[in-house]
Design a protein around this motif. Structure first.
Motif, mmCIF file in Angstrom:
data_model
loop_
_atom_site.group_PDB
_atom_site.id
_atom_site.type_symbol
_atom_site.label_atom_id
_atom_site.label_comp_id
_atom_site.label_asym_id
_atom_site.label_seq_id
_atom_site.Cartn_x
_atom_site.Cartn_y
_atom_site.Cartn_z
ATOM 1 N N VAL A 148 -14.768 6.110 -2.895
ATOM 2 C CA VAL A 148 -13.225 4.437 -2.482
ATOM 3 C C VAL A 148 -14.011 4.027 -1.287
ATOM 4 O O VAL A 148 -13.785 4.961 -0.749
ATOM 5 N N ILE A 149 -13.182 3.314 -1.168
ATOM 6 C CA ILE A 149 -13.571 3.318 0.729
ATOM 7 C C ILE A 149 -11.671 1.625 0.847
ATOM 8 O O ILE A 149 -11.913 0.694 0.351
ATOM 9 N N ILE A 150 -10.970 2.499 2.030
ATOM 10 C CA ILE A 150 -9.802 1.920 2.306
ATOM 11 C C ILE A 150 -10.240 0.765 3.546
ATOM 12 O O ILE A 150 -10.557 2.213 4.517
ATOM 13 N N CYS A 151 -9.439 -0.338 3.756
ATOM 14 C CA CYS A 151 -9.817 -0.740 4.595
ATOM 15 C C CYS A 151 -8.653 -1.185 5.490
ATOM 16 O O CYS A 151 -8.023 -2.056 5.063
ATOM 17 N N ALA A 152 -8.471 -0.233 6.126
ATOM 18 C CA ALA A 152 -6.617 -0.113 6.711
ATOM 19 C C ALA A 152 -7.271 -1.058 7.737
ATOM 20 O O ALA A 152 -6.797 -0.925 9.101
ATOM 21 N N THR A 153 -7.915 -1.935 8.453
ATOM 22 C CA THR A 153 -8.647 -3.099 9.264
ATOM 23 C C THR A 153 -7.819 -3.864 9.962
ATOM 24 O O THR A 153 -8.765 -4.786 10.925
ATOM 25 N N GLY A 154 -6.401 -4.280 9.417
ATOM 26 C CA GLY A 154 -5.720 -5.369 9.771
ATOM 27 C C GLY A 154 -6.071 -6.243 9.417
ATOM 28 O O GLY A 154 -6.879 -7.640 8.739
ATOM 29 N N PHE A 155 -5.847 -7.582 10.678
ATOM 30 C CA PHE A 155 -5.807 -9.136 10.337
ATOM 31 C C PHE A 155 -6.174 -9.645 11.315
ATOM 32 O O PHE A 155 -6.928 -9.275 12.369
ATOM 33 N N ASP A 156 -6.675 -11.607 10.744
ATOM 34 C CA ASP A 156 -7.142 -12.468 12.320
ATOM 35 C C ASP A 156 -5.819 -12.173 13.230
ATOM 36 O O ASP A 156 -4.898 -12.633 12.402
ATOM 37 N N SER A 207 -7.232 2.641 12.081
ATOM 38 C CA SER A 207 -6.551 4.428 12.565
ATOM 39 C C SER A 207 -5.165 3.241 13.182
ATOM 40 O O SER A 207 -4.031 3.636 14.083
ATOM 41 N N GLY A 208 -4.617 2.608 12.441
ATOM 42 C CA GLY A 208 -3.484 1.582 13.083
ATOM 43 C C GLY A 208 -1.941 2.035 12.195
ATOM 44 O O GLY A 208 -2.363 2.980 11.208
ATOM 45 N N SER A 209 -1.382 1.375 12.240
ATOM 46 C CA SER A 209 0.034 1.786 11.298
ATOM 47 C C SER A 209 -0.305 1.780 9.691
ATOM 48 O O SER A 209 0.418 2.402 9.061
ATOM 49 N N SER A 210 -0.832 0.900 8.990
ATOM 50 C CA SER A 210 -0.990 1.004 7.756
ATOM 51 C C SER A 210 -2.262 2.429 7.480
ATOM 52 O O SER A 210 -1.514 2.842 6.736
ATOM 53 N N ALA A 211 -3.773 2.228 8.321
ATOM 54 C CA ALA A 211 -4.096 3.555 7.529
ATOM 55 C C ALA A 211 -3.061 5.187 7.702
ATOM 56 O O ALA A 211 -2.840 5.958 7.157
ATOM 57 N N ILE A 212 -2.263 4.631 8.846
ATOM 58 C CA ILE A 212 -1.087 6.480 9.609
ATOM 59 C C ILE A 212 -0.127 6.325 8.479
ATOM 60 O O ILE A 212 0.020 7.611 8.166
ATOM 61 N N TYR A 264 1.011 -1.312 0.072
ATOM 62 C CA TYR A 264 0.195 -0.217 -0.287
ATOM 63 C C TYR A 264 0.374 1.043 -0.177
ATOM 64 O O TYR A 264 2.268 1.396 0.339
ATOM 65 N N PRO A 265 0.045 2.469 -0.767
ATOM 66 C CA PRO A 265 1.167 3.501 -0.949
ATOM 67 C C PRO A 265 1.540 3.605 1.177
ATOM 68 O O PRO A 265 0.955 3.830 2.106
ATOM 69 N N GLY A 266 3.291 4.491 0.687
ATOM 70 C CA GLY A 266 3.806 4.382 1.801
ATOM 71 C C GLY A 266 4.429 3.335 2.847
ATOM 72 O O GLY A 266 4.590 3.740 4.445
ATOM 73 N N CYS A 267 3.759 2.167 2.845
ATOM 74 C CA CYS A 267 4.500 1.168 3.697
ATOM 75 C C CYS A 267 5.690 0.690 3.589
ATOM 76 O O CYS A 267 6.342 0.509 2.342
ATOM 77 N N SER A 268 6.135 1.177 4.651
ATOM 78 C CA SER A 268 7.149 0.754 4.810
ATOM 79 C C SER A 268 8.327 0.499 6.168
ATOM 80 O O SER A 268 6.811 1.023 7.416
ATOM 81 N N ALA A 278 -3.838 -4.798 2.676
ATOM 82 C CA ALA A 278 -2.748 -6.066 2.821
ATOM 83 C C ALA A 278 -3.244 -6.674 1.320
ATOM 84 O O ALA A 278 -2.536 -8.139 1.298
ATOM 85 N N LYS A 279 -3.692 -6.027 1.110
ATOM 86 C CA LYS A 279 -4.608 -6.960 -0.512
ATOM 87 C C LYS A 279 -5.514 -4.883 -1.634
ATOM 88 O O LYS A 279 -5.724 -5.273 -1.877
ATOM 89 N N TRP A 280 -3.917 -4.735 -1.692
ATOM 90 C CA TRP A 280 -3.632 -3.208 -2.287
ATOM 91 C C TRP A 280 -3.743 -4.088 -4.023
ATOM 92 O O TRP A 280 -3.492 -4.405 -4.804
ATOM 93 N N ASP A 281 -4.325 -2.182 -4.131
ATOM 94 C CA ASP A 281 -4.738 -2.767 -6.419
ATOM 95 C C ASP A 281 -4.699 -1.045 -5.855
ATOM 96 O O ASP A 281 -4.210 -0.127 -5.910
ATOM 97 N N ASP A 282 -2.873 -1.947 -7.418
ATOM 98 C CA ASP A 282 -2.347 -0.878 -7.962
ATOM 99 C C ASP A 282 -3.347 0.069 -8.974
ATOM 100 O O ASP A 282 -2.591 1.483 -9.101
ATOM 101 N N ASP A 283 -3.806 -0.400 -9.253
ATOM 102 C CA ASP A 283 -4.740 0.390 -10.226
ATOM 103 C C ASP A 283 -5.787 1.330 -9.835
ATOM 104 O O ASP A 283 -6.488 2.079 -11.187
ATOM 105 N N CYS A 284 -6.324 1.212 -8.463
ATOM 106 C CA CYS A 284 -7.139 2.521 -8.299
ATOM 107 C C CYS A 284 -6.659 3.450 -8.242
ATOM 108 O O CYS A 284 -5.154 3.925 -7.703
ATOM 109 N N SER A 285 -7.336 4.233 -8.811
ATOM 110 C CA SER A 285 -6.692 6.281 -8.600
ATOM 111 C C SER A 285 -7.766 6.935 -7.351
ATOM 112 O O SER A 285 -8.630 6.761 -7.547
ATOM 113 N N PHE A 286 -6.294 7.383 -6.472
ATOM 114 C CA PHE A 286 -7.223 8.321 -5.818
ATOM 115 C C PHE A 286 -7.654 9.707 -6.069
ATOM 116 O O PHE A 286 -8.754 10.394 -5.564
ATOM 117 N N GLU A 287 -7.919 10.197 -7.347
ATOM 118 C CA GLU A 287 -7.605 11.649 -7.741
ATOM 119 C C GLU A 287 -8.910 12.701 -8.039
ATOM 120 O O GLU A 287 -9.874 11.512 -8.947
#
Length: 559
Positions: A364-372, A202-207, A68-72, A184-193
């Protein structure tokens, strides 16, 4: 009349002569890659075979899947390498997912991982066969849909603790007709512009995501059910320039040419991480100082009292995972961003209906909602008593030191124990150096494997008493630590209160030193023969049989 038992026979071997063992590792992420390196070290010239099954089409695990954008990484990259070798070539302190993936794939190639690896193979079940003293495995070949069968003496689950992503449990999520994506299943074809975007979480991915897309979107709604402590970069004392810092070619060459200097730098970063546990006591002075420091910093960066009252936590620092949020608070305070901390009622075809009756239209809805985060394995794991571990852990995962377990009153007899590398309940995922702890669980697994191999063991499993007493100790100490502060956290499987399943009840060093000397007295041991001393053989050692130094114990000062 009962049959007369056969007389005992002395085994025709030297003491501890190793028998062949077959080891299966599930997963080829950071743990699976390390497993190959350590396996070659421990079992060099020993009769042992290693197989790895990986569901993805490449190695790397988390760093293959998360793009996902900014993943580091949010710790300095030099603290994100194996203990036995650093990487002097990192481009910057906080590197992105692609560079991390490239590094670990390079390590996989260097260690010979691909010689043991079956890609696109998902383990679906593991069942203990007591008669054979082995695990029977079913593996789905994802390439053609066929099922293959395998078996092993030792099973190591290196699947990772943030591996099985999930959509949020919000009514109507399947009804949304706009673009929906999970971090965790990012779609690079999605544009947000120019679009109206909702970010749930509001966890690490969303941040990391929000600051990257905020300037691109028309408007953004951030759904922050729980506040998070937004902190400076971890180990920032080594990176005074901040997140944007890069390493020059000259600096990288200097480290490559001066291994002693480079090792000292790595040790300084590692030592900084390993001092962190003292801050985890709820009522410590350090905790109070951090709370004041981070509260002031967050309020200043937000610059708005309405947002501060919503986003600055009141629980202890560290109860939820602290996260360096470069640009996150500033993005939330931007004019095109709305923050909602109130409950979501359900998702509609074109947006989100809030509990207060407000409807928010979204493209668009981005679910930065984590894992099991239940810690249940992704495959069926059935022990000697016929019970699936996933059933037994439905309400609470109960482990022995995070690396082994029993099922109800009958131990899981695992010709080892199933080592749940980095996924075991109460693994040190927030206690200091994660990778060093990961390596130690593998060393522990292979120490147990060697015991099985050389002492004629059929199975080795922790006693119920050992599991119960560890749980008692862990739960008691957790009451003094920040993770039992009143906050919603995946350390407690998304609950506000309850038992802590996440971090270890001590520092990373505490965990490493404990596992460095296995407590075999905590285990039920079953032997392959009726006599536990059969492995002594016919009275000789490997040194004698192989012509090694027969007086190795003699020493002379100065020699």
């Amino acid at each position: 009349m009962a049959a007369t038992p056969a007389p005992y026979e002395v085994s025709d071997q030297w003491m501890g002569q190793p028998r062949p063992v077959r080891v299966v590792v599930v997963g080829a992420g950071i743990g699976g890659i390390a497993a190959v390196r350590l396996f070659h070290e421990v079992f060099q010239a020993k009769p042992a075979e290693l197989i790895i099954y990986e569901k993805n089409n490449d190695v790397g695990g988390t760093w293959l899947e998360n793009r996902y954008p900014g993943c580091s990484c949010d710790i300095p990259a030099h603290g994100y390498t194996y203990s036995w070798e650093g990487n002097s070539g990192w481009s910057k302190p906080y590197v992105g997912a692609e560079e991390i993936f490239d590094y670990y794939k390079g390590r996989a190639q260097a260690y010979g991982v691909f010689d043991h690896l079956h890609l696109r193979h998902r383990v679906t079940s593991a069942t203990w066969a007591d008669g054979d003293g082995r695990w029977k495995l079913d593996i789905l070949n994802l390439a053609d849909g066929s099922t293959i069968h395998d078996e092993c003496d030792v099973l190591i689950n290196a699947g990772g603790f943030l591996n099985n992503w999930k959509w949020p449990a919000i009514d109507g999520i399947e009804n949304f007709r706009g673009h929906k994506v999970h971090s965790a299943k990012w779609d690079d074809d999605c544009s947000f512009e120019g679009k109206t975007v909702g970010v749930i979480g509001s966890g690490s991915s969303a941040i990391q995501i929000v600051p990257l897309i905020q300037k691109e979107v028309k408007s953004l709604v951030s759904f922050d059910r729980s506040p998070t402590w937004i902190t400076p970069e971890f180990a920032a004392e080594f990176v005074p320039e901040g997140k944007s810092a890069v390493f020059s070619a000259e600096q990288r060459k200097r480290w490559a040419d001066n291994p002693h200097e480079f090792l000292a730098y790595r040790k300084a970063i590692e030592s900084s991480a390993n001092k962190f546990f003292n801050l985890q006591f709820k009522n410590s002075n350090a905790q109070k100082e951090l709370t004041e420091q981070f509260t002031t910093s967050m309020k200043k960066r937000l610059g708005r009292e309405d947002l501060a009252s919503l986003l600055v936590p009141t629980f202890a620092v560290g109860c939820r995972r602290m996260t360096p949020g470069h640009g996150y608070l500033e993005a939330l305070a931007a004019s095109n961003v709305t923050v909602r901390g109130d409950p979501i009622a359900h998702i509609t075809r074109n947006g989100i209906q809030m509990a207060d009756g407000t409807h928010l239209a979204l493209d668009v809805i981005i679910c930065a909602t984590g894992f099991d985060t239940s810690y249940r394995p992704s495959f069926s794991l059935v022990g000697k008593n016929g019970r699936d571990l996933r059933e037994y852990w439905a309400d609470e995962p109960r482990s022995y030191l995070s690396v082994a377990f029993v099922l109800h009153d009958v131990p899981v007899h695992i010709a080892l124990l199933t080592i749940i590398v980095a996924t075991g309940p109460n693994f040190p995922l927030a206690n200091g150096s994660l990778l060093a702890c990961l390596e130690q669980t593998l060393r522990y697994a292979f120490a147990a494997t060697r015991k099985i191999q050389t002492h004629n063991l059929k199975s080795l499993s922790p006693t119920r008493g050992a599991v119960d007493e560890f749980q008692e100790h862990k739960d008691a100490l957790m009451e003094e630590l920040v993770w039992t502060s009143h906050c919603r956290s995946w350390y407690k499987n998304g609950k506000v209160d309850g038992k802590v399943w996440g971090p270890w009840c001590g520092s990373a060093l505490h965990f490493i030193e404990l596992l460095g000397q296995p407590r075999w007295e905590d285990f039920d041991i079953e032997y392959r023969s009726g006599n536990r001393f059969q492995y002594l053989g016919k009275g000789q050692t490997e040194r004698e049989k192989c012509g090694d130094d027969l007086a190795w114990y003699l020493k002379q000062p100065g020699v």
